[in-house]
Design an enzyme around this catalytic site. Sequence first.
Site, PDB file in Angstrom:
ATOM      1  CG  ASP A 183     -17.961  15.654   1.723  1.00  0.00           C
ATOM      2  OD1 ASP A 183     -19.095  15.701   2.233  1.00  0.00           O
ATOM      3  OD2 ASP A 183     -17.053  16.471   1.960  1.00  0.00           O
ATOM      4  CB  ALA A 240     -13.454  20.955  -0.675  1.00  0.00           C
ATOM      5  NE  ARG A 245      -8.696  20.555   6.614  1.00  0.00           N
ATOM      6  CZ  ARG A 245      -9.976  20.959   6.653  1.00  0.00           C
ATOM      7  NH1 ARG A 245     -10.279  22.203   6.845  1.00  0.00           N
ATOM      8  NH2 ARG A 245     -10.953  20.098   6.503  1.00  0.00           N
TER       9      ARG A 245
END
Lengths: 347, 347
Positions: free
Chosen positions: B235, B52, B91
């Site tokens: 995450d 990310a 994304r």
Amino acid sequence: MQTKSQICPIRWQDNALFLLDQRRLPAEETWLRLDNAPEVAEAIRNMVVRGAPAIGFAAAFGVVLSVLRHGSAAGWRNLVDSDIETLAAARPTAVNLAWSLGRMTKLLAAESDDLARSLLDEAQDQLKTDREQNLRMGQAGAELIEKGSKVMTHCNAGALATAGYGTALAVIRVGHGQKKIEQVFVGETRPWFQGSRLTAWELAKDGIPVTLLADSAAAQAMQKVGINWLIVGADRIAANGDVANKIGTYALAIAARHHGAKVMVVAPHATVDMSISDGSGIPIEERSANEILDAAGIENCLPEITIANPAFDITPAALIDFIVTEKGVFRAPFEGAFSRLKPGKMT
Amino acid sequence: MQTKSQICPIRWQDNALFLLDQRRLPAEETWLRLDNAPEVAEAIRNMVVRGAPAIGFAAAFGVVLSVLRHGSAAGWRNLVDSDIETLAAARPTAVNLAWSLGRMTKLLAAESDDLARSLLDEAQDQLKTDREQNLRMGQAGAELIEKGSKVMTHCNAGALATAGYGTALAVIRVGHGQKKIEQVFVGETRPWFQGSRLTAWELAKDGIPVTLLADSAAAQAMQKVGINWLIVGADRIAANGDVANKIGTYALAIAARHHGAKVMVVAPHATVDMSISDGSGIPIEERSANEILDAAGIENCLPEITIANPAFDITPAALIDFIVTEKGVFRAPFEGAFSRLKPGKMT
């Protein structure tokens, strides 16, 4: 009660041995026809057939093929002995291979009138006995299971590794036939993918609901789905009940204990090795790094990286609730429990 | 103290963006040169760059490229806005991507004299800040570690997912630099093999001893080698300290607890999502069955087989000992601990 299993990886027909080619599963169900012993030895070496019991039975039929081919020739016995040596060398570490061939050699010495027939009867009898024993283990194990159970297994302790039913999968087959088992979960079983390629296939073939997942997703499945049982086979069992089985079994047993699922090990009594007091005495085979790297598409790995690829792990007896053999069910604690078994002998 | 990390997957040079092509690792270290924003968007979509934070930074440089290309054209702002939309859609689920682009859009509105320069400064600053934060987390985490430690990690919470050092791997880098960490173990991380392809590679590149093994072999390694720490990224972290991370983390945390190893989660404080009270509120992405089947070479799976492929799992706070952020170290129990953080904001 209905216990399905159309699957037996070994078949004798038209004076030839047919093996279900497990290298091609699940893409193709190809049967290889083998007409002589060296072909059988090659098939064992090349993993057409796998699983210690199944390897032994294939070799036994190889001896039948040898006698059919050489039985009327001059000096036939030398030719057959040479074939037996070739068969024995195909996978020298499998105990069952030596055991099956030993039974055949004993019959050869007896020199009956119809030698090929008596050898064939023995080979067929080995298959039949294995199936019966597996079914017996299946029934004994299934008795322990409650209705509505969800079960996890690992690797392939199935029909494909035996003459039918399997060991752990025999319990699952019987339990499903008795409507006690709702769903089976199996990890892909890295690095060889026996779960993806064999177990998922053979359970689905028998109409048993099966979910395939990455090995590392098993603990979350236990948490979310509520797995009641972990049911696995064994490669060797020490006198104290420590169990050597496919790598990953230990992690599953820890996770099972954490989630309150029970652990059942299913294996013929010959798997108990009374000469080994505990798991620390069981040698763990270390296999090639390529098995780890190939599936990831890694051809050249930095030489500084160490690759560990143990084929088995040891699950301590303390994490196991039941050990089911064809000679009876053992309940934890296992210390001293196996003394009524004849250790290290195949029935 | 020496903390190595030559690895940053993102580089600005000669008015172009260079990305280390992570699809080709570890076989080849190929840098792709990207000259305009649509190329950057495509690289993000195609996983040339992953993780990310790294995705966000690549997109920021994409905006610089857009202004360099269109800045003197009539109606340039519309062209740049269109590029930003393309980048944002590459994304759409990565929070960091929206955050990075938001910072760039704010600068665009300010319309400074040398816009390209100020945008480039911002993008470079994002990279620099991330590296600094990661190093800070690395130092904070390493302080918890005893000399002679053996550490297990999972997936790739590394330099390759960030602007450098990584999160979990920053702790490992600093700990190794301080001669506290002797050896690192990483599972291959099915189904994507981030462990095999990325983590083993980047640790070996930095001279840190690393052992790669099947995910299912990790528990046995803990048993035999004596692992002291499990150190992983995250995450998303719920308000109560439950942690969503790559599938397999939960199983490792259970095994770590079983073996008395401590568990450290390392993540920027923005990973803490105070709007989610516990892990049950974190959605778990279910990914394609092909990720499970392809590596096993299975093209046609029996339709009766269910494939489960969750990308993440939830490790309950009760199994975690420390959560390390760039704003400080949190020690279990975590209930109420995060209230001093500004929740859900990126610094």
